[in-house]
Design a protein around this motif. Structure first.
Motif, PDB file in Angstrom:
ATOM      1  N   ALA A 130      11.451   6.010   8.044  1.00  7.62           N
ATOM      2  CA  ALA A 130      12.120   5.321   6.937  1.00  7.62           C
ATOM      3  C   ALA A 130      12.729   3.960   7.299  1.00  7.62           C
ATOM      4  CB  ALA A 130      13.181   6.204   6.286  1.00  7.62           C
ATOM      5  N   LYS A 139       8.287   0.863   8.801  1.00  9.10           N
ATOM      6  CA  LYS A 139       7.079   0.547   9.571  1.00  9.10           C
ATOM      7  C   LYS A 139       5.867   0.359   8.656  1.00  9.10           C
ATOM      8  CE  LYS A 139       7.449   4.378  11.922  1.00  9.10           C
ATOM      9  NZ  LYS A 139       8.725   4.817  11.290  1.00  9.10           N
ATOM     10  N   SER A 140       5.632   1.345   7.799  1.00  7.31           N
ATOM     11  CA  SER A 140       4.456   1.261   6.916  1.00  7.31           C
ATOM     12  C   SER A 140       4.585   0.080   5.965  1.00  7.31           C
ATOM     13  CB  SER A 140       4.296   2.557   6.114  1.00  7.31           C
ATOM     14  OG  SER A 140       4.097   3.645   6.990  1.00  7.31           O
ATOM     15  N   SER A 141       5.787  -0.155   5.477  1.00  9.90           N
ATOM     16  CA  SER A 141       5.999  -1.269   4.550  1.00  9.90           C
ATOM     17  C   SER A 141       5.702  -2.613   5.221  1.00  9.90           C
ATOM     18  CB  SER A 141       7.430  -1.252   4.018  1.00  9.90           C
ATOM     19  OG  SER A 141       7.669  -0.055   3.314  1.00  9.90           O
ATOM     20  N   TYR A 167       4.122  -4.991  -1.453  1.00 11.59           N
ATOM     21  CA  TYR A 167       5.236  -4.092  -1.127  1.00 11.59           C
ATOM     22  C   TYR A 167       5.397  -3.085  -2.254  1.00 11.59           C
ATOM     23  CZ  TYR A 167      10.029  -2.460  -0.342  1.00 11.59           C
ATOM     24  OH  TYR A 167      11.152  -1.679  -0.141  1.00 11.59           O
ATOM     25  N   ASP A 181      16.822  -8.016   3.730  1.00 12.42           N
ATOM     26  CA  ASP A 181      17.229  -8.332   2.343  1.00 12.42           C
ATOM     27  C   ASP A 181      18.514  -7.609   1.941  1.00 12.42           C
ATOM     28  OD1 ASP A 181      16.064  -5.701   0.659  1.00 12.42           O
ATOM     29  OD2 ASP A 181      14.931  -6.186   2.446  1.00 12.42           O
ATOM     30  N   ALA A 223      10.319  -6.418   4.789  1.00 11.74           N
ATOM     31  CA  ALA A 223       9.017  -6.090   4.208  1.00 11.74           C
ATOM     32  C   ALA A 223       9.072  -6.323   2.705  1.00 11.74           C
ATOM     33  CB  ALA A 223       8.648  -4.640   4.506  1.00 11.74           C
TER      34      ALA A 223
HETATM   35  P1  GDP Z   1       8.466   4.192   7.649  1.00 13.80           P
HETATM   36  O1  GDP Z   1       8.774   5.654   7.559  1.00 13.80           O
HETATM   37  O2  GDP Z   1       9.127   3.579   8.851  1.00 13.80           O
HETATM   38  O3  GDP Z   1       7.004   3.894   7.598  1.00 13.80           O
HETATM   39  O4  GDP Z   1       9.164   3.472   6.390  1.00 13.80           O
HETATM   40  P2  GDP Z   1       8.527   3.126   4.968  1.00 13.80           P
HETATM   41  O5  GDP Z   1       7.710   1.884   5.062  1.00 13.80           O
HETATM   42  O6  GDP Z   1       7.879   4.332   4.413  1.00 13.80           O
HETATM   43  O7  GDP Z   1       9.858   2.756   4.154  1.00 13.80           O
HETATM   44  C1  GDP Z   1      10.909   3.686   4.008  1.00 13.80           C
HETATM   45  C2  GDP Z   1      11.778   3.291   2.831  1.00 13.80           C
HETATM   46  O8  GDP Z   1      12.417   2.048   3.090  1.00 13.80           O
HETATM   47  C3  GDP Z   1      10.973   3.092   1.528  1.00 13.80           C
HETATM   48  O9  GDP Z   1      11.746   3.555   0.459  1.00 13.80           O
HETATM   49  C4  GDP Z   1      10.798   1.592   1.464  1.00 13.80           C
HETATM   50  O10 GDP Z   1      10.641   1.139   0.141  1.00 13.80           O
HETATM   51  C5  GDP Z   1      12.084   1.089   2.098  1.00 13.80           C
HETATM   52  N1  GDP Z   1      11.894  -0.221   2.759  1.00 13.80           N
HETATM   53  C6  GDP Z   1      10.941  -0.558   3.652  1.00 13.80           C
HETATM   54  N2  GDP Z   1      11.057  -1.837   4.029  1.00 13.80           N
HETATM   55  C7  GDP Z   1      12.123  -2.343   3.355  1.00 13.80           C
HETATM   56  C8  GDP Z   1      12.763  -3.635   3.310  1.00 13.80           C
HETATM   57  O11 GDP Z   1      12.383  -4.601   3.970  1.00 13.80           O
HETATM   58  N3  GDP Z   1      13.854  -3.749   2.490  1.00 13.80           N
HETATM   59  C9  GDP Z   1      14.328  -2.714   1.755  1.00 13.80           C
HETATM   60  N4  GDP Z   1      15.387  -2.944   0.984  1.00 13.80           N
HETATM   61  N5  GDP Z   1      13.745  -1.492   1.764  1.00 13.80           N
HETATM   62  C10 GDP Z   1      12.665  -1.305   2.559  1.00 13.80           C
END
Ligand code: GDP
Ligand code: MG
Length: 190
Positions: free
Chosen positions: A16, A19-21, A31, A122, A170
């Motif tokens: 969370a 990473k994926s974002s 996004y 952000d 992201a």
């Molecule tokens: P991962 O588990 O590391 O791959 O994380 P995800 O990409 O699935 O993102 C986890 C949560 O964080 C999601 O609800 C995204 O929308 C949110 N998120 C990811 N990047 C950002 C960012 O740059 N800003 C904000 N505000 N939220 C983000």
């Protein structure tokens, strides 16, 4: 000229943190809020041109959950680059990032290029010398400063450990291309 140099890159960090974002922002220029968590790992590719060559990143986006930890060496073992991500609004995620860096420095290729990335910029409302420092990064967001990790602390750690360091969003795309370009530049020429 010729084929682009292929560079295997792995993303590590607590679940969370974004990473994926980050990868999907880089690869798809897009996004999506609240995406489904990654199961196991996802594979994506994207080209990146530097001054003197083109690199094709072969990206392994891993799941952050502890139950997938034992799979991580499969993804970083032959990687030439790693992005270790934490969330600037959650201090515990930097501790996890540091433990990934330690593991990489012990177990991965000795010449692996590692970037430490503080994501979700952000959500920070930094005021520096009376100005909003991250104007370029600000999307629509809350009034409060949600930052828990001071940029200077992470930067000092990254300098000490010999890592590239960026704060990114992201969501707004801030510093995402810059991050991958900096990694591409640091990959040794054969
Ligand atoms: P991962 O588990 O590391 O791959 O994380 P995800 O990409 O699935 O993102 C986890 C949560 O964080 C999601 O609800 C995204 O929308 C949110 N998120 C990811 N990047 C950002 C960012 O740059 N800003 C904000 N505000 N939220 C983000
Ligand atoms: Mg994911």
């Amino acid at each position: 000229t010729g084929k682009p140099k292929q560079v295997k890159l792995v993303l590590l960090g607590e679940s969370a943190v974004g990473k994926s974002s980050l990868v999907l922002r880089f690869v798809n220029r897009d996004y999506v809020e609240n995406r489904e968590p990654t199961i196991g790992a996802a594979f994506l590719t994207q080209k990146c041109a530097t001054d003197d060559r083109t690199i094709k990143f072969e990206i392994w986006d891993t799941a952050g959950q502890e139950r997938f930890h034992s799979l991580a060496p499969m993804y970083y073992r032959n990687s030439q680059a790693a992005i270790v991500v934490y969330d600037i609004t959650k201090a515990s995620t930097l501790d996890k990032a540091k433990s990934w860096v330690k593991e990489l420095q012990r177990q991965a290729n000795t010449d692996i290029v590692i970037a430490l990335v503080g994501n979700k910029l952000d959500l920070a409302k930094d005021v520096v010398e009376g100005q909003e420092e991250e104007e370029a990064a600000v999307g629509e967001s809350t009034e409060e400063n949600e930052r828990q990790v001071p940029k200077e602390d992470a930067q000092a750690y990254a300098d000490e450990a010999g890592l590239l360091f960026f704060e990114t969003s992201a969501k707004s795309a801030y510093n995402v291309d810059t991050l991958f370009a900096a990694i591409a530049k640091k990959i040794p020429l054969e």
